[in-house]
Design an enzyme around this catalytic site. Structure first.
Site, short mmCIF file in Angstrom:
data_model
loop_
_atom_site.label_atom_id
_atom_site.label_comp_id
_atom_site.label_asym_id
_atom_site.label_seq_id
_atom_site.Cartn_x
_atom_site.Cartn_y
_atom_site.Cartn_z
N GLU A 1 -5.18 3.47 -2.11
CA GLU A 1 -4.04 2.61 -1.82
C GLU A 1 -4.20 1.24 -2.48
O GLU A 1 -5.24 0.93 -3.05
CB GLU A 1 -3.86 2.46 -0.30
N ARG A 2 -3.21 0.42 -2.37
CA ARG A 2 -3.20 -0.89 -3.02
C ARG A 2 -4.10 -1.87 -2.30
O ARG A 2 -4.19 -1.86 -1.07
CB ARG A 2 -1.77 -1.44 -3.08
N LYS B 1 5.60 4.90 5.61
CA LYS B 1 4.40 5.55 6.13
C LYS B 1 3.33 4.53 6.52
O LYS B 1 2.76 4.59 7.61
CB LYS B 1 3.84 6.53 5.08
#
Length: 486
Positions: free
Chosen positions: A212-213, A186
């Site tokens: 997110e990271r 994704k």
């Protein structure tokens, strides 16, 4: 030591609550009406008591001492007490700390000064390049544009990615979702869309990272800088190490900035959100810390309204458009999850990424039979495009039906017509793959952008049998079909 008398028990000592213990300490000093006192800190939740009128719901509170932790009011507990959610870690806050009511909601700086920058939900820089210097700001929460100001579809948005342009074309001013579990590509697809759309169409691109990271944000920032399109891109980041209150509001921050570019700058904006499921997840966490009763499968009872508040503001007006592409994590690959179902209802295009395709090395791992778009019709993309896409789907669906028979009897037992269908379907599957610019360093293959006309020409040629003599591997990870021909 006097003996206890059962007839005259001792008077019990009265235990004072934390709020009552605060009264003597501040009884001699006049507390301004807009100043409150912290009476409890429970993780990301802060309870405050105000001597005067209570702050408005969703108003911003700022500590007058101690760590600068912005707070957002989420509830009125009684005529003197409010409950707020912290937008930063509450470490260092204490009972008795003074907090001022700003009298304003949360706001986001807007303007061209944010292009090329990475900021947090309040517009503070996180890229180490100094202050942003924006001269205007807008509140995070506002109403969606009324129907009288909205416009219909503004046309087809070409991406240069064969699987998307053929099977799930994006609508300019629409909303598209990239559905898939963990590890199916994704984020890579989102990064490729930023690169292709920015270089093919111009306009402004906004990347919103929700939960997110940090590594992914750094890689995206470096990729945009190296490709030379960072000057027309802004990044708004609320990463997974931040409190749920920040992750719950970061989507509204990015949308507020997108609306400013659309309305004031008259721009066509591409808003990419990675990952919209983390927005739902942050809302669930906020509801949990606020003590609200959960709904189905533990989600907040306001799941539908929370999503609608964000999604309905993504709209086109007579001044410009906002086209949104949203990555959607699907828990345990379960597409009946309530979050996935509610997100589906807001989209005009849906791209389903298949773990089975990814395991076969077919990237992008788009499932052609589950992906679709409301724009895929003769009126939306033209009669030729609609016909080719329908024929590709029909061939791939027939191949899917024959797989069980092939596994039991073998390919040789099929009729000549079915064998032809299988051979062409396998070539169609491989021609749907494509090398990406964002993965050049890992694959050693140069990225490709394929115009829509070349995409249609290639699939038509395969359906007519013009690629039957080509080996299947020659059609894998190429751009136009001409690259497979000797």
């Amino acid at each position: 030591m006097p003996s206890a008398d059962p007839a005259h028990p001792p008077t019990p000592t009265r235990v004072r609550s934390a709020e009552q213990n605060l009264e003597p300490a501040h009884a001699d000093c006049a507390i301004p009406a807009d100043t409150g006192i912290v009476v409890g800190v429970h993780g990301s939740v802060v309870d405050l008591r105000f001597p005067g009128s209570l702050p408005s719901l969703f108003g911003r509170l700022d500590p007058l001492e101690g760590p600068a932790v912005p707070l957002e009011v989420h509830g009125h507990l009684d005529p003197r007490t409010v409950r707020a959610v912290a937008l930063a870690p509450t470490r260092g806050m204490w009972r008795g700390q003074r907090v001022r009511d700003s009298g304003r909601p949360l706001e986001m700086p807007v303007g061209p000064e944010l292009l090329g920058r990475a900021v947090d939900l309040l517009g503070r820089p996180v890229d180490g390049l100094g202050p942003v210097g924006a001269r205007q700001s807008r509140p995070l929460r506002c109403a969606a544009p009324p129907l009288t100001r909205r416009t219909a579809s503004r046309g087809f948005l070409e991406t240069g990615i064969k699987a998307i342009d053929l099977l799930a074309p994006l609508e300019r001013g629409g909303k598209a979702g990239l559905f898939g579990g963990a590890g199916v590509g994704k984020t890579v697809l989102v990064m490729e869309l930023i690169h292709n759309v920015a270089t093919m169409h111009g306009g402004v691109s906004l990347f919103c990272g929700i939960g997110e990271r940090c590594r992914e944000a750094e890689e995206l920032l470096r990729s945009l800088r190296d490709s030379g399109i960072l000057a027309r891109t802004a990044l708004v980041l609320g990463q997974m190490n931040e409190p749920p209150g920040a992750r719950f509001r970061i989507g509204l921050s990015a949308l507020t900035l997108a609306e400013a570019f659309r309305d004031a700058g008259h721009e066509d904006v591409l808003l990419l959100i990675d990952n919209i499921f983390r927005f739902v997840q942050a809302g669930t966490e906020v509801a949990g810390v606020m003590g609200r009763i959960p709904s189905q499968m533990g989600y907040q009872s306001t799941l539908a309204s929370d999503l609608a508040e964000l999604q309905e503001r993504i709209a086109s007006t007579s001044w410009g458009s906002i086209t949104s592409v949203q990555a959607v994590y699907v828990p345990a690959d379960d597409f009946t999850d309530p979050a996935a179902i509610h997100i589906f209802g807001h989209l005009s295009s849906s791209l389903v990424l298949s773990r089975k395709k990814a395991a076969q090395g077919l990237y992008p791992a788009v499932d052609p039979l589950q992906s679709g778009s409301s724009r895929l019709c003769a009126e939306g993309v033209g009669l030729r495009h609609e016909r080719v896409a329908r024929e590709v789907r029909r061939t791939l669906a027939a191949y899917e039906d024959l797989k069980d028979l092939i596994a039991m009897l073998g390919l040789e037992e099929l009729s000549r017509e079915d064998r032809t269908t299988v051979h062409r379907a396998r070539r169609l599957e491989r021609f749907l793959t494509q090398p990406f610019f964002g993965t050049e360093a890992f694959t050693g293959r140069a990225g490709r952008k394929v115009p829509r006309e070349q995409t249609l020409d290639g699939f038509e040629a395969i359906l007519r049998g013009e690629a039957d003599e080509l080996p299947e591997g020659a059609l894998s990870m190429i751009g136009p079909l001409e690259e497979a021909r000797p």
